[in-house]
Write a protein that holds these residues in place. Sequence first.
Motif, PDB file in Angstrom:
ATOM      1  N   PHE A 143       3.833  -3.300 -14.826  1.00 53.13           N
ATOM      2  CA  PHE A 143       2.847  -4.275 -14.537  1.00 53.13           C
ATOM      3  C   PHE A 143       3.002  -5.533 -15.710  1.00 53.13           C
ATOM      4  O   PHE A 143       3.219  -5.192 -16.725  1.00 53.13           O
ATOM      5  N   TRP A 144       3.106  -6.795 -15.100  1.00 53.88           N
ATOM      6  CA  TRP A 144       2.921  -7.968 -16.076  1.00 53.88           C
ATOM      7  C   TRP A 144       2.094  -8.855 -15.153  1.00 53.88           C
ATOM      8  O   TRP A 144       2.192  -9.002 -13.898  1.00 53.88           O
ATOM      9  N   GLU A 145       1.667  -9.738 -16.017  1.00 57.18           N
ATOM     10  CA  GLU A 145       1.066 -10.899 -15.522  1.00 57.18           C
ATOM     11  C   GLU A 145       1.034 -12.143 -16.411  1.00 57.18           C
ATOM     12  O   GLU A 145       0.955 -11.971 -17.682  1.00 57.18           O
ATOM     13  N   TRP A 146       1.412 -13.427 -15.812  1.00 62.08           N
ATOM     14  CA  TRP A 146       1.564 -14.343 -16.617  1.00 62.08           C
ATOM     15  C   TRP A 146       0.602 -15.425 -15.834  1.00 62.08           C
ATOM     16  O   TRP A 146       1.008 -15.933 -14.871  1.00 62.08           O
ATOM     17  N   VAL A 147      -0.592 -15.832 -16.357  1.00 59.48           N
ATOM     18  CA  VAL A 147      -1.172 -16.892 -15.566  1.00 59.48           C
ATOM     19  C   VAL A 147      -1.309 -18.159 -16.321  1.00 59.48           C
ATOM     20  O   VAL A 147      -1.593 -18.257 -17.888  1.00 59.48           O
ATOM     21  N   ILE A 148      -0.893 -19.151 -15.957  1.00 64.62           N
ATOM     22  CA  ILE A 148      -0.728 -20.583 -16.823  1.00 64.62           C
ATOM     23  C   ILE A 148      -1.384 -21.794 -16.135  1.00 64.62           C
ATOM     24  O   ILE A 148      -1.250 -21.845 -14.706  1.00 64.62           O
ATOM     25  N   GLU A 149      -1.964 -22.595 -16.832  1.00 66.16           N
ATOM     26  CA  GLU A 149      -2.440 -23.845 -16.408  1.00 66.16           C
ATOM     27  C   GLU A 149      -1.533 -24.709 -15.753  1.00 66.16           C
ATOM     28  O   GLU A 149      -0.349 -24.922 -16.578  1.00 66.16           O
ATOM     29  N   ARG A 150      -1.897 -25.455 -14.669  1.00 67.85           N
ATOM     30  CA  ARG A 150      -1.005 -26.192 -13.998  1.00 67.85           C
ATOM     31  C   ARG A 150      -0.898 -27.699 -14.840  1.00 67.85           C
ATOM     32  O   ARG A 150      -1.571 -28.810 -14.389  1.00 67.85           O
ATOM     33  N   ARG A 151      -0.216 -27.844 -16.132  1.00 66.01           N
ATOM     34  CA  ARG A 151      -0.240 -28.574 -16.783  1.00 66.01           C
ATOM     35  C   ARG A 151       1.072 -28.765 -17.856  1.00 66.01           C
ATOM     36  O   ARG A 151       1.587 -28.039 -18.645  1.00 66.01           O
ATOM     37  N   PHE A 152       2.166 -29.541 -17.061  1.00 63.99           N
ATOM     38  CA  PHE A 152       3.347 -29.372 -17.592  1.00 63.99           C
ATOM     39  C   PHE A 152       3.947 -30.764 -17.836  1.00 63.99           C
ATOM     40  O   PHE A 152       3.607 -31.623 -17.310  1.00 63.99           O
ATOM     41  N   ALA A 153       4.901 -30.796 -18.990  1.00 65.62           N
ATOM     42  CA  ALA A 153       5.527 -32.067 -19.011  1.00 65.62           C
ATOM     43  C   ALA A 153       6.488 -32.384 -17.850  1.00 65.62           C
ATOM     44  O   ALA A 153       6.658 -33.801 -17.555  1.00 65.62           O
TER      45      ALA A 153
END
Length: 478
Positions: free
Chosen positions: A241-251
Amino acid sequence: MTIKPAEAATRLGSACLPALAARGIPVPTYPRQGAPGVVHLGLGAFHRAHQALVFDTLLQRGDTRWGVLGVAMRSTQLADALTEQGGLYAVQVASRAGSQWQVGGAIWQTAVASREPAQVVQAIAAPSTRWLTLTVTEKGYGPELGRLIAQGLAARHAAGLPGLTMASCDNLAHNGRQLQALCVNAARPRSPALADWVERSCAFPNSMVDRIVPAATPQRLAAAAQALGVADQAALGTEAFWEWVIERRFADPGDADVLAAAGVTVVDDVAPFEDAKLRLLNGSHTAMACLGAVAGWPVIGECITQPAVRSFIHGLMTHEVGPQLSRPDWAGYREALLARFANPALQHSVHQIATDSSQKIPQRWPPSVLGALSAGLPVDRLAFAAAAWMRYVRGCDEQGHAYAMNDPMAGELQALAQTHAGDAAASVQALGTLRVIWGEALPDNTRWLALVARQLDRIERLGVLAALTQLQAELDDA
């Protein structure tokens, strides 16, 4: 820290990859030269088993922008071991169904910030660098880290280069905003223009990362040597199992689709996922670590196989913590956690998880206690967890065996626990009113303190297992 296994014939390196691939072990097939596109601060097992494998997936797909400079902050041993192996390391990915070894290749270079700060600064300022990621601490970011990053950003700004995506992957609430505040505050004394550029041109997404990665052991390194036929001083194990949740905020906004294609969850608001992880996974982990340390169960897998412990953790998540959460699939996440905790391949030490508990508990338990009290939910299991921690900090298990506590408050906590041993009410009055751990509200909540004292008295009289059984019977009858 690395642990040397028994000597194998050769050391893992690029020359070994064809033979490993012929044995069915996934290995990097992409070119591993050139300037890295990612600077990662906090070179440890978690990063290498999580973000670095995501970047490895992107590199395997031909996107050469995701090679990593892995920066250890102080310890030189792992960085030097990886350098000797050309940045390669083996990962055993295990589930109840079995395990599979693979070789990660996303780390192209290594450095040690305390030894080679100029190299780190130059890397942050390099034209090829697009991302800076961190897995540094759960304790909060200090000014020394801010100064290092600001120095690199200042050189980048002076060269007229674009801003970076700077993604904290630390177990900190609102970690992107915390990192942004650190960097802007560190930049402002150097130049107001620099601080404005950092705020305007760099992106600081909040993120939540989830994967259980036990500390390296001699047994794991020996298993790697046997499976690969070569010595690997940086081998590690993890779960499927792995999870990476990231906010839609990118350079670079295009990175959102790139990451999503590799399995990363890109969302507008990370908070529901972050909150669920801290309270369900991390909160349950800390509870089991305390129970296991006191009862003499050395690893989480042994804890959760005790029916009383499994029932306790299921009830904790189901009745006291889960109903407060806004993650829409929290019940499914709970079931996945119970399966993950029982993974026999992980051998996740309770004492490793209990490390720095005085600094982890403030994020993991008090918000759930206060939320449950406010919502009229039960808090009996949370009180039992708090009582188990107060018994844990005494520094010896139920068999009378002493253990070391790895905690910045260890001396103070142990002295308080030992002074009041055998007197549950006095112990709770001493340990349960420490505002640095429990916040401002709980130390004054007499109902909560009385509940904790009752559970601590039960643990003292009956022992952990019998106390859990009695608690469950009581709750079943309620």
